[in-house]
Scaffold this motif. Structure first.
Motif, mmCIF file in Angstrom:
data_model
loop_
_atom_site.group_PDB
_atom_site.id
_atom_site.type_symbol
_atom_site.label_atom_id
_atom_site.label_comp_id
_atom_site.label_asym_id
_atom_site.label_seq_id
_atom_site.Cartn_x
_atom_site.Cartn_y
_atom_site.Cartn_z
ATOM 1 N N ASP A 92 -97.456 -48.810 59.509
ATOM 2 C CA ASP A 92 -96.087 -48.119 59.456
ATOM 3 C C ASP A 92 -95.245 -47.816 58.274
ATOM 4 N N THR A 93 -96.188 -47.745 57.335
ATOM 5 C CA THR A 93 -95.453 -47.614 55.948
ATOM 6 C C THR A 93 -95.756 -46.528 55.305
ATOM 7 N N PRO A 94 -94.948 -45.201 55.587
ATOM 8 C CA PRO A 94 -95.315 -43.720 54.964
ATOM 9 C C PRO A 94 -95.674 -43.952 53.432
ATOM 10 N N GLY A 95 -96.545 -43.212 52.863
ATOM 11 C CA GLY A 95 -96.784 -43.259 51.400
ATOM 12 C C GLY A 95 -97.831 -44.437 51.056
ATOM 13 N N SER A 96 -98.229 -45.268 51.901
ATOM 14 C CA SER A 96 -99.095 -46.378 51.491
ATOM 15 C C SER A 96 -100.558 -45.907 52.246
ATOM 16 N N GLU A 97 -100.706 -44.964 52.847
ATOM 17 C CA GLU A 97 -101.911 -44.671 53.330
ATOM 18 C C GLU A 97 -103.319 -44.754 52.904
ATOM 19 N N SER A 98 -103.441 -44.468 51.503
ATOM 20 C CA SER A 98 -104.719 -44.708 50.761
ATOM 21 C C SER A 98 -105.136 -46.180 50.743
ATOM 22 N N LEU A 99 -103.799 -46.779 50.487
ATOM 23 C CA LEU A 99 -104.020 -48.259 50.213
ATOM 24 C C LEU A 99 -104.468 -48.940 51.508
ATOM 25 N N GLY A 100 -103.863 -48.619 52.633
ATOM 26 C CA GLY A 100 -104.291 -49.217 54.021
ATOM 27 C C GLY A 100 -105.748 -48.762 54.281
ATOM 28 N N ILE A 101 -106.202 -47.444 53.851
ATOM 29 C CA ILE A 101 -107.783 -47.155 54.266
ATOM 30 C C ILE A 101 -108.304 -48.006 53.557
ATOM 31 N N ALA A 102 -107.993 -48.278 52.123
ATOM 32 C CA ALA A 102 -109.073 -49.267 51.190
ATOM 33 C C ALA A 102 -108.873 -50.655 51.948
ATOM 34 N N TYR A 103 -107.872 -50.988 52.263
ATOM 35 C CA TYR A 103 -107.706 -52.680 52.885
ATOM 36 C C TYR A 103 -108.765 -52.467 54.133
ATOM 37 N N THR A 104 -108.646 -51.476 54.975
ATOM 38 C CA THR A 104 -109.590 -51.523 56.041
ATOM 39 C C THR A 104 -110.885 -51.549 55.866
ATOM 40 N N ALA A 105 -111.482 -50.859 54.671
ATOM 41 C CA ALA A 105 -112.643 -50.691 54.324
ATOM 42 C C ALA A 105 -113.188 -51.916 53.742
ATOM 43 N N ALA A 106 -112.386 -52.834 53.033
ATOM 44 C CA ALA A 106 -112.457 -54.263 52.721
ATOM 45 C C ALA A 106 -112.419 -54.968 53.779
ATOM 46 N N TYR A 107 -111.780 -54.840 54.446
ATOM 47 C CA TYR A 107 -111.802 -55.896 55.851
ATOM 48 C C TYR A 107 -113.272 -55.567 56.827
ATOM 49 N N LEU A 108 -113.488 -54.422 57.047
ATOM 50 C CA LEU A 108 -114.788 -54.089 57.567
ATOM 51 C C LEU A 108 -115.995 -54.748 56.956
ATOM 52 N N LYS A 109 -115.934 -54.890 55.524
ATOM 53 C CA LYS A 109 -117.042 -55.650 54.665
ATOM 54 C C LYS A 109 -116.700 -57.079 54.762
ATOM 55 N N ALA A 110 -115.619 -57.723 55.247
ATOM 56 C CA ALA A 110 -115.522 -59.141 54.850
ATOM 57 C C ALA A 110 -115.472 -59.687 56.438
ATOM 58 N N VAL A 111 -115.018 -59.215 57.550
ATOM 59 C CA VAL A 111 -115.045 -59.669 58.870
ATOM 60 C C VAL A 111 -116.587 -59.848 59.170
#
Length: 283
Positions: A93-112
């Motif tokens: 819900d933070t406009p302007g941080s989309e690419s950061l959120g996408i990177a975290y999602t990618a990292a999360y899917l690797k970590a979990v």
């Protein structure tokens, strides 16, 4: 999602948390700049000198140094998954941080652990990709270079966009892969409804689509929208779902009447459209 992280999983990684971060030749501010990094870029950490990290950028195939305060470190361990998910929920819900959120999602899917993956990370990924596409479609000249850099970063993580030309303007639309996973994984009506609304959006249909192809697309849109129930949804979301249902079935009624389908098939489509529209709360 195997293409989302390009660096070796065993390495400690750094996710760039800011835009326009300099990758420098040595650990000092006056050193030559090798590249300009964008939030969401992933770097392999190879050392540390003072307040700089020695890193390697696999995407650009460049080594260098970045300030430690401009990145967030991760070993992609299961212990970090919950904190990553908290960041993802925030940037959703933070406009302007989309690419950061996408990177975290990618990292999360690797970590979990794989048996703990549910629909939520994919819903977050879809929401971020949708908003990034909207930003790219409506960005000003002043922000164009920054948004384009974030788009390139998102592409590295497997996020795909399509271009739709309408009324002399080009609109970017997310291809919806994450939302398809939401429909497959979620049993909750709310995320399923949001996913279906994104997947069936009429503004992301190419106006040059041939009639036969458009009918096949609308048939698929009908299957998607009918797979979601409105039970228990917030009023605004239920209204949006039913209006989309009415729109799709009215389009199918047009196709069937135009292509000389049986009157029963056309009548059924008309009835479904009218029934959906009648359930919308006009207030």
């Amino acid at each position: 999602m195997s293409a989302l992280i390009t660096a070796a999983v065993a390495a400690t990684l750094a996710i760039v948390s800011q835009d326009q971060v300099s990758l420098r030749a040595s650990p000092r501010d006056s050193a030559p700049q090798h590249a300009l990094l964008t939030q969401g870029d992933t770097l392999e950490i190879r050392g540390e000198r003072a307040d700089y990290l020695q890193v390697y950028d696999h995407r650009r195939e460049r080594a260098g140094f970045v300030r430690a305060t401009q990145v967030r470190r991760t070993a992609l361990s299961a212990d970090e998954a919950s904190s990553m998910l908290a960041v993802m929920r925030f940037v959703k819900d933070t406009p302007g941080s989309e690419s950061l959120g996408i990177a975290y999602t990618a990292a999360y899917l690797k970590a979990v652990p794989s048996n703990a993956i549910d629909a939520e990370p994919f819903e977050i990924l879809g929401a971020l990709a949708d908003r990034l596409a909207q930003r790219a479609s409506n960005t000003s000249k002043a922000q164009e270079a920054l948004v384009n850099a974030q788009m390139e970063t998102a592409t590295v993580y497997g996020v795909r966009m399509k271009s739709i030309e309408r009324d002399g303007r080009v609109r970017l639309c997310y291809d919806g892969e994450a939302y398809r996973r939401v429909l497959a994984l979620s049993k909750d009506n709310a995320p399923r409804a949001r996913a279906a609304l994104s997947l069936t959006a009429s503004e992301c249909i190419d106006p040059a689509t041939l009639p036969a192809d458009r009918r096949r697309l609308d048939e698929w849109r009908g299957e998607v929208i009918e797979s979601v129930k409105s039970d228990g949804l917030p009023e605004y979301l239920r209204n949006r779902l039913e209006m989309r249902r009415a729109s799709i079935w009215s389009s199918l009624a047009f196709h069937r009447a135009r292509q000389s389908a049986t009157s029963a098939e056309t009548t059924e489509a008309v009835k479904r459209a009218m029934d959906a529209f009648a359930t919308v709360n006009k207030t």
